[in-house]
Design an enzyme around this catalytic site. Structure first.
Site, PDB file in Angstrom:
ATOM      1  N   HIS A  34       0.811  -1.260   0.118  1.00  0.00           N
ATOM      2  CA  HIS A  34      -0.117   0.034   0.016  1.00  0.00           C
ATOM      3  C   HIS A  34       0.895   1.189  -0.015  1.00  0.00           C
ATOM      4  O   HIS A  34       2.052   1.246   0.285  1.00  0.00           O
ATOM      5  CB  HIS A  34      -0.782  -0.043   1.205  1.00  0.00           C
ATOM      6  CG  HIS A  34      -0.130   0.074   2.680  1.00  0.00           C
ATOM      7  ND1 HIS A  34       0.065  -0.938   3.200  1.00  0.00           N
ATOM      8  CD2 HIS A  34       0.207   1.088   3.302  1.00  0.00           C
ATOM      9  CE1 HIS A  34       0.462  -0.621   4.242  1.00  0.00           C
ATOM     10  NE2 HIS A  34       0.714   0.580   4.462  1.00  0.00           N
ATOM     11  N   HIS A  39       3.855   7.476   3.781  1.00  0.00           N
ATOM     12  CA  HIS A  39       5.015   6.098   3.464  1.00  0.00           C
ATOM     13  C   HIS A  39       4.526   5.311   2.368  1.00  0.00           C
ATOM     14  O   HIS A  39       3.157   5.086   1.974  1.00  0.00           O
ATOM     15  CB  HIS A  39       4.930   5.341   4.852  1.00  0.00           C
ATOM     16  CG  HIS A  39       3.953   4.817   5.432  1.00  0.00           C
ATOM     17  ND1 HIS A  39       2.893   5.203   6.237  1.00  0.00           N
ATOM     18  CD2 HIS A  39       3.393   3.354   5.223  1.00  0.00           C
ATOM     19  CE1 HIS A  39       2.072   4.303   6.489  1.00  0.00           C
ATOM     20  NE2 HIS A  39       2.339   3.145   5.862  1.00  0.00           N
ATOM     21  N   GLU A  93       7.802   1.338   4.786  1.00  0.00           N
ATOM     22  CA  GLU A  93       7.351   0.375   5.759  1.00  0.00           C
ATOM     23  C   GLU A  93       7.555  -1.166   5.071  1.00  0.00           C
ATOM     24  O   GLU A  93       7.046  -1.232   3.883  1.00  0.00           O
ATOM     25  CB  GLU A  93       5.724   0.464   6.054  1.00  0.00           C
ATOM     26  CG  GLU A  93       5.238  -0.383   7.107  1.00  0.00           C
ATOM     27  CD  GLU A  93       3.809  -0.331   7.126  1.00  0.00           C
ATOM     28  OE1 GLU A  93       2.910   0.521   6.308  1.00  0.00           O
ATOM     29  OE2 GLU A  93       3.069  -0.957   8.094  1.00  0.00           O
TER      30      GLU A  93
END
Ligand code: CO
Length: 143
Positions: free
Chosen positions: A13, A85, A136
């Site tokens: 994502h 992010h 991430e």
């Protein structure tokens, strides 16, 4: 550095911090025709989220639940919202951490994986090591 790239998996994502999740998601729905998930509150992460589905990945909109939310600071600097992010999947987070440390990459916080918004272990990498982008890594067990 050899072998580092072998750790990288699918883009899971891209997260965008927003001041108002309803307002932000409606433009994706109405102008882009995207499917929007229902809103979830994640008090332990200090955020409300919705997912915007697309064929090869998803966008996650993040709205802070309170002033202590990690997203609140970001919105102070970016009042209209902005990309927060991006998240890559890895099959083995411990292996990835070993290689990242060997490559001189700084892992944020205490460097120990935490349970992320999707119930899987995650770490965040120092944006300074990745052209100013917060990355991430989420462990996704292949089935
Ligand atoms: Co994320």
């Amino acid at each position: 550095m050899k072998g580092i790239l072998s750790e990288i998996g699918r883009l899971n994502h891209i997260a965008i911090a927003v001041p108002n999740i309803q307002k932000a998601s409606s433009i994706w729905e109405n102008a882009l025709g995207a499917n929007i998930s229902s809103t979830q509150s994640l008090p332990e992460h200090g955020v409300k989220i919705v997912f915007i589905e697309s064929p090869n990945t998803k966008v996650e909109l993040l709205e802070p639940l309170n002033k202590q939310s990690p997203i609140s600071k970001f919105l102070e600097r970016n009042p209209n919202g902005g990309m927060h992010h991006m998240c890559y999947e890895v099959s083995n987070l411990e292996n990835a951490i070993e290689k990242l440390i060997a490559a001189g990459v700084k892992i944020l916080g205490d460097g120990i994986p935490k349970i992320g918004a999707h119930g899987n272990p995650v770490i965040f990498l120092n944006p300074g090591d990745f052209s100013g982008t917060l990355i991430e890594l989420e462990e996704i067990k292949s089935n």
